[in-house]
Design an enzyme around this catalytic site. Sequence first.
Site: not given
Length: 318
Positions: A249, A116, A200, A91-92, A11
């Site tokens: 995560q 999500r 996170h 991440s994503l 992102q």
Amino acid sequence: MKKIAFIFPGQGAQYSGMGKELACLYPEAMEVFDQANEVLNIDIKKLCFDGPEEQLNITENTQPAILTTSLAIAAILKNQGIIPHMVAGLSLGEYAAFSTADSIAIEEVIPLVQKRGKFMQEAVPIGVGAMAAVMGLSKSQMIEVCDLAADYGIVEVANFNCPGQIVIAGEIKAINKACEIAKDMGSKRTKILPVSAPFHSSLLSSAGTKLKNELDKIKFKETKMPVISNVDASIIGDVSTIKNNLIKQVSSSVLWEESMNKMIAEGMNTFIEVGPGKTLTSFAKKISKEITCLRVEDVKTLKETLKALEGWEVETGK
């Protein structure tokens, strides 16, 4: 001999117009955008191609938009015969990695990341949390910074991106204090990031709980190529570990520098950033001077990458 890894952005890489040029020229890319439209309740293709930016920047739109664009570009590379030996995503981007490794189908992964994004945004009210990038301090120094700022609220390391750049997340007051402490300890620069939630960090643990319910509905398969996990920089492939790590995560630190070093240790020497932006390419160049860094986000960068990979099939025996 080239050993190729695909790396997928997270992102923040989004922009209006992403994927449009390539999708208009390559039917396999347009097919991915059309698939995404079929399984979502928004016109994600129009959002990627034409914006508006304020809609694109809403987290539950941003995540499927970046994922769709990355998978569309990966489809072009696959059609050109460029198949990675290993994959990872920030991440994503980890969801794009698992889809590329044939662990989760496109029609399942795109709505999953939309949920999500929604869960992550809902976990912390807007105005409560923040994230900041800190430049010029070591890992141990940043852990110390967070410990010293903890009296002001929750503040944790969110991303170990590359040497000299670490991202922290937490409550706004604690983040601001951590930035002050970091500067006192010699940080070259701190920057509050334009994000809507403290990703996170432990503040997002409720999002992980909701995500688990969605992951339990999906039939994952074992990966067809190694995928490096954000949470521990290990190779994962079995289904139970995939699900557990994707839940962790959401509220754990992303070990991106360590993940890159793991892939290099496994013999990867050519890294292709697949998707919008060039953030991961920038990180990669700071992590190692011994690797080749390529990227694909438009026609120009696709041509440059394909030219750089001329003869790759012969070299790898594919």
